[in-house]
Design a protein around this motif. Structure first.
Motif, PDB file in Angstrom:
ATOM      1  N   GLY A 109       0.807  -1.214   0.000  1.00 58.21           N
ATOM      2  CA  GLY A 109       0.000   0.000   0.000  1.00 58.21           C
ATOM      3  C   GLY A 109       0.841   1.264   0.000  1.00 58.21           C
ATOM      4  O   GLY A 109       0.553   2.207  -0.749  1.00 58.21           O
ATOM      5  N   VAL A 110       1.875   1.300   0.831  1.00 53.12           N
ATOM      6  CA  VAL A 110       2.750   2.476   0.863  1.00 53.12           C
ATOM      7  C   VAL A 110       3.409   2.682  -0.487  1.00 53.12           C
ATOM      8  O   VAL A 110       3.481   3.812  -1.004  1.00 53.12           O
ATOM      9  CB  VAL A 110       3.816   2.338   1.970  1.00 53.12           C
ATOM     10  CG1 VAL A 110       4.865   3.447   1.847  1.00 53.12           C
ATOM     11  CG2 VAL A 110       3.173   2.386   3.355  1.00 53.12           C
ATOM     12  N   ARG A 111       3.881   1.608  -1.082  1.00 54.68           N
ATOM     13  CA  ARG A 111       4.535   1.738  -2.399  1.00 54.68           C
ATOM     14  C   ARG A 111       3.544   2.207  -3.467  1.00 54.68           C
ATOM     15  O   ARG A 111       3.908   2.986  -4.354  1.00 54.68           O
ATOM     16  CB  ARG A 111       5.173   0.409  -2.797  1.00 54.68           C
ATOM     17  CG  ARG A 111       6.474   0.115  -2.031  1.00 54.68           C
ATOM     18  CD  ARG A 111       7.147  -1.174  -2.518  1.00 54.68           C
ATOM     19  NE  ARG A 111       7.322  -1.200  -3.951  1.00 54.68           N
ATOM     20  CZ  ARG A 111       8.315  -0.581  -4.600  1.00 54.68           C
ATOM     21  NH1 ARG A 111       9.224   0.110  -3.921  1.00 54.68           N
ATOM     22  NH2 ARG A 111       8.405  -0.660  -5.911  1.00 54.68           N
ATOM     23  N   ARG A 112       2.283   1.771  -3.369  1.00 56.64           N
ATOM     24  CA  ARG A 112       1.290   2.252  -4.344  1.00 56.64           C
ATOM     25  C   ARG A 112       1.024   3.738  -4.171  1.00 56.64           C
ATOM     26  O   ARG A 112       0.811   4.461  -5.153  1.00 56.64           O
ATOM     27  CB  ARG A 112      -0.012   1.437  -4.205  1.00 56.64           C
ATOM     28  CG  ARG A 112       0.050   0.069  -4.869  1.00 56.64           C
ATOM     29  CD  ARG A 112      -1.320  -0.577  -4.962  1.00 56.64           C
ATOM     30  NE  ARG A 112      -1.784  -1.065  -3.686  1.00 56.64           N
ATOM     31  CZ  ARG A 112      -1.666  -2.321  -3.265  1.00 56.64           C
ATOM     32  NH1 ARG A 112      -1.098  -3.230  -4.035  1.00 56.64           N
ATOM     33  NH2 ARG A 112      -2.146  -2.685  -2.083  1.00 56.64           N
ATOM     34  N   VAL A 113       1.024   4.228  -2.928  1.00 59.41           N
ATOM     35  CA  VAL A 113       0.843   5.662  -2.702  1.00 59.41           C
ATOM     36  C   VAL A 113       2.031   6.437  -3.270  1.00 59.41           C
ATOM     37  O   VAL A 113       1.864   7.480  -3.928  1.00 59.41           O
ATOM     38  CB  VAL A 113       0.675   5.959  -1.196  1.00 59.41           C
ATOM     39  CG1 VAL A 113       0.729   7.467  -0.942  1.00 59.41           C
ATOM     40  CG2 VAL A 113      -0.655   5.393  -0.699  1.00 59.41           C
ATOM     41  N   LEU A 114       3.247   5.958  -3.044  1.00 59.66           N
ATOM     42  CA  LEU A 114       4.434   6.628  -3.592  1.00 59.66           C
ATOM     43  C   LEU A 114       4.382   6.653  -5.119  1.00 59.66           C
ATOM     44  O   LEU A 114       4.751   7.649  -5.748  1.00 59.66           O
ATOM     45  CB  LEU A 114       5.707   5.922  -3.119  1.00 59.66           C
ATOM     46  CG  LEU A 114       5.977   5.955  -1.609  1.00 59.66           C
ATOM     47  CD1 LEU A 114       7.263   5.199  -1.287  1.00 59.66           C
ATOM     48  CD2 LEU A 114       6.064   7.385  -1.082  1.00 59.66           C
ATOM     49  N   ALA A 115       3.889   5.564  -5.711  1.00 60.01           N
ATOM     50  CA  ALA A 115       3.760   5.525  -7.175  1.00 60.01           C
ATOM     51  C   ALA A 115       2.697   6.501  -7.655  1.00 60.01           C
ATOM     52  O   ALA A 115       2.860   7.174  -8.686  1.00 60.01           O
ATOM     53  CB  ALA A 115       3.433   4.108  -7.634  1.00 60.01           C
ATOM     54  N   ALA A 116       1.585   6.602  -6.911  1.00 56.11           N
ATOM     55  CA  ALA A 116       0.520   7.533  -7.287  1.00 56.11           C
ATOM     56  C   ALA A 116       1.003   8.980  -7.227  1.00 56.11           C
ATOM     57  O   ALA A 116       0.505   9.843  -7.963  1.00 56.11           O
ATOM     58  CB  ALA A 116      -0.687   7.347  -6.370  1.00 56.11           C
ATOM     59  N   LEU A 117       1.970   9.253  -6.349  1.00 55.09           N
ATOM     60  CA  LEU A 117       2.553  10.588  -6.238  1.00 55.09           C
ATOM     61  C   LEU A 117       3.727  10.782  -7.196  1.00 55.09           C
ATOM     62  O   LEU A 117       4.418  11.796  -7.143  1.00 55.09           O
ATOM     63  CB  LEU A 117       3.023  10.824  -4.799  1.00 55.09           C
ATOM     64  CG  LEU A 117       1.916  10.874  -3.741  1.00 55.09           C
ATOM     65  CD1 LEU A 117       2.512  10.834  -2.337  1.00 55.09           C
ATOM     66  CD2 LEU A 117       1.058  12.122  -3.919  1.00 55.09           C
ATOM     67  N   ASN A 118       3.958   9.779  -8.061  1.00 55.71           N
ATOM     68  CA  ASN A 118       5.034   9.807  -9.073  1.00 55.71           C
ATOM     69  C   ASN A 118       6.422   9.877  -8.434  1.00 55.71           C
ATOM     70  O   ASN A 118       7.342  10.461  -9.003  1.00 55.71           O
ATOM     71  CB  ASN A 118       4.842  10.974 -10.050  1.00 55.71           C
ATOM     72  CG  ASN A 118       5.680  10.807 -11.311  1.00 55.71           C
ATOM     73  OD1 ASN A 118       5.873   9.685 -11.798  1.00 55.71           O
ATOM     74  ND2 ASN A 118       6.202  11.909 -11.840  1.00 55.71           N
ATOM     75  N   MET A 119       6.578   9.231  -7.282  1.00 52.98           N
ATOM     76  CA  MET A 119       7.874   9.208  -6.615  1.00 52.98           C
ATOM     77  C   MET A 119       8.670   7.951  -6.954  1.00 52.98           C
ATOM     78  O   MET A 119       9.906   7.950  -6.874  1.00 52.98           O
ATOM     79  CB  MET A 119       7.669   9.314  -5.100  1.00 52.98           C
ATOM     80  CG  MET A 119       6.925  10.593  -4.691  1.00 52.98           C
ATOM     81  SD  MET A 119       6.528  10.671  -2.931  1.00 52.98           S
ATOM     82  CE  MET A 119       8.106  11.138  -2.234  1.00 52.98           C
ATOM     83  N   ILE A 120       7.969   6.864  -7.316  1.00 54.13           N
ATOM     84  CA  ILE A 120       8.614   5.627  -7.732  1.00 54.13           C
ATOM     85  C   ILE A 120       7.850   5.039  -8.905  1.00 54.13           C
ATOM     86  O   ILE A 120       6.733   5.453  -9.211  1.00 54.13           O
ATOM     87  CB  ILE A 120       8.676   4.582  -6.591  1.00 54.13           C
ATOM     88  CG1 ILE A 120       7.251   4.166  -6.167  1.00 54.13           C
ATOM     89  CG2 ILE A 120       9.469   5.102  -5.404  1.00 54.13           C
ATOM     90  CD1 ILE A 120       7.227   2.964  -5.231  1.00 54.13           C
ATOM     91  N   ASP A 121       8.444   4.032  -9.533  1.00 58.14           N
ATOM     92  CA  ASP A 121       7.793   3.271 -10.591  1.00 58.14           C
ATOM     93  C   ASP A 121       7.612   1.824 -10.125  1.00 58.14           C
ATOM     94  O   ASP A 121       8.276   1.368  -9.190  1.00 58.14           O
ATOM     95  CB  ASP A 121       8.645   3.272 -11.867  1.00 58.14           C
ATOM     96  CG  ASP A 121       8.877   4.680 -12.403  1.00 58.14           C
ATOM     97  OD1 ASP A 121       7.915   5.469 -12.434  1.00 58.14           O
ATOM     98  OD2 ASP A 121      10.031   4.984 -12.778  1.00 58.14           O
ATOM     99  N   GLY A 122       6.725   1.123 -10.782  1.00 60.62           N
ATOM    100  CA  GLY A 122       6.655  -0.322 -10.609  1.00 60.62           C
ATOM    101  C   GLY A 122       5.945  -0.840  -9.386  1.00 60.62           C
ATOM    102  O   GLY A 122       6.266  -1.925  -8.901  1.00 60.62           O
ATOM    103  N   ALA A 123       4.977  -0.110  -8.848  1.00 61.25           N
ATOM    104  CA  ALA A 123       4.230  -0.621  -7.700  1.00 61.25           C
ATOM    105  C   ALA A 123       3.214  -1.667  -8.145  1.00 61.25           C
ATOM    106  O   ALA A 123       2.786  -1.701  -9.303  1.00 61.25           O
ATOM    107  CB  ALA A 123       3.518   0.524  -6.987  1.00 61.25           C
ATOM    108  N   ASP A 124       2.815  -2.545  -7.215  1.00 64.97           N
ATOM    109  CA  ASP A 124       1.815  -3.575  -7.510  1.00 64.97           C
ATOM    110  C   ASP A 124       0.463  -2.946  -7.820  1.00 64.97           C
ATOM    111  O   ASP A 124       0.140  -1.855  -7.336  1.00 64.97           O
ATOM    112  CB  ASP A 124       1.650  -4.519  -6.315  1.00 64.97           C
ATOM    113  CG  ASP A 124       2.910  -5.315  -6.020  1.00 64.97           C
ATOM    114  OD1 ASP A 124       3.746  -5.451  -6.930  1.00 64.97           O
ATOM    115  OD2 ASP A 124       3.051  -5.780  -4.876  1.00 64.97           O
ATOM    116  N   ALA A 125      -0.336  -3.643  -8.611  1.00 63.06           N
ATOM    117  CA  ALA A 125      -1.685  -3.173  -8.911  1.00 63.06           C
ATOM    118  C   ALA A 125      -2.567  -3.319  -7.674  1.00 63.06           C
ATOM    119  O   ALA A 125      -2.316  -4.144  -6.792  1.00 63.06           O
ATOM    120  CB  ALA A 125      -2.276  -3.975 -10.065  1.00 63.06           C
TER     121      ALA A 125
END
Length: 316
Positions: free
Chosen positions: A219-235
């Motif tokens: 969940g944390v990684r998906r939030v970081l991806a939604a904020l365009n801070m990382i790539d490749g988070a789980d769906a």
């Protein structure tokens, strides 16, 4: 491309594209040893928001500590966009003593925004607000159930705020719960200074529940991806983000030994049998039944219960 500006925290400045661990001093023990709050910062090379992660605001909540550790191991400051400030153990004194609260019995999560000259809890809250919370635009506060209770992975926040709701949906927990702000809580104080906050609840105190950790990390990684801070988070998993607006605990109407028939995440109907209370010989004292329809988001783990104890938490 010019580097981002350095990031100030704890009396130092971090260069862009670096990771650093530091300690924020809070007090001294009777032996003279200093007690500090550990912080790790990932200051990315590229521009992006400042996000903070906090865990163990209650000293007996360990799931969030592991969530932060696993998230940090997956990040590189060379490719990270923005800045992440991670505080895995906010209530250091409670954690070291194996206690939910501080030595003065205050609840740190009812002591924000705090004061530099107040109680120990107030001083820790003030330090965290000054050095961490005020610098972020988004925060995720990681929690578990209280002693003897376990929680379904869920995010709580102001779902009527479009940006907070978007972050909650990105997190992708089984349940997102519209929760009112509580006076003195970290979430309330952070909201007052313009920071949007998700509160993650999962698992049980003093238990490193793998399923609660895994859902938190993803969940944390998906939030970081939604904020365009990382790539490749789980769906976001199928069936996630069931929205709830109200909830309540089914309480014991007698004293007895509890045996529950329902699991976290199970949907129940009004009047459905949830379990049974027995005496020491196994004779039924009382059936436990649902007083509302909804999804089980929390349940008691201890077998001995007294009349009035909370048994099953149902959200609608």
């Amino acid at each position: 491309m010019p580097l981002r500006e350095s990031f100030p925290i704890g009396g130092v400045r971090m260069r862009a594209g670096t990771t650093r661990e530091l300690s924020l001093p809070i007090t001294r023990m009777v032996t003279g040893a200093e007690v500090s709050v550990p912080v790790r910062i990932v200051h990315g090379r590229e521009d992006g928001p400042v996000v903070w992660l906090t865990a163990a605001t209650h000293g007996d909540e360990v799931v969030g500590i592991e969530v932060i550790r696993e998230v940090l191991t997956s990040l590189s400051p060379k490719t990270f966009r923005g800045t992440l400030v991670a505080v895995p153990i906010v209530n250091v004194l409670g954690f070291m003593a194996g206690d939910r609260y501080l030595p003065d019995r205050r609840d740190l999560n009812r002591s924000f925004p705090g004061s530099a000259r107040g109680s120990l809890a107030s001083r820790i809250a003030h330090l965290l607000m000054t050095e961490v919370i005020r610098k972020g635009s988004v925060g995720i506060d990681l929690h578990t159930g209280a002693f003897g209770r376990t929680n379904l992975p869920q995010v709580r926040g102001d779902l009527d705020d479009p940006e907070t709701r978007s972050l909650a949906e990105a997190f992708g927990a089984p349940v997102m719960y519209h929760a009112k702000l509580r006076d003195g809580s970290l979430r309330a104080a952070a909201r007052e200074v313009g920071c949007r906050v998700l509160l993650y609840e999962a698992g049980e105190s003093w238990r490193m529940d793998d399923w609660a950790v895994a859902a938190g990390v993803a969940g944390v990684r998906r939030v970081l991806a939604a904020l365009n801070m990382i790539d490749g988070a789980d769906a976001v998993p199928d069936g996630a983000n069931q929205e709830c607006r109200t909830s309540g605990w089914v309480r014991a109407r007698n004293t007895g030994i509890l045996m529950l028939d329902v699991d976290l995440g199970q949907h129940v109907s009004i009047g459905q049998r949830l379990g049974v209370l027995t005496d020491s010989f196994g004779k039924t004292v009382r059936l436990v039944r649902a007083d509302r329809a909804g999804i089980v988001i929390g349940r008691a783990q201890t077998p001995l219960v007294n009349s009035g104890d909370a048994l099953v938490h149902i959200a609608q």
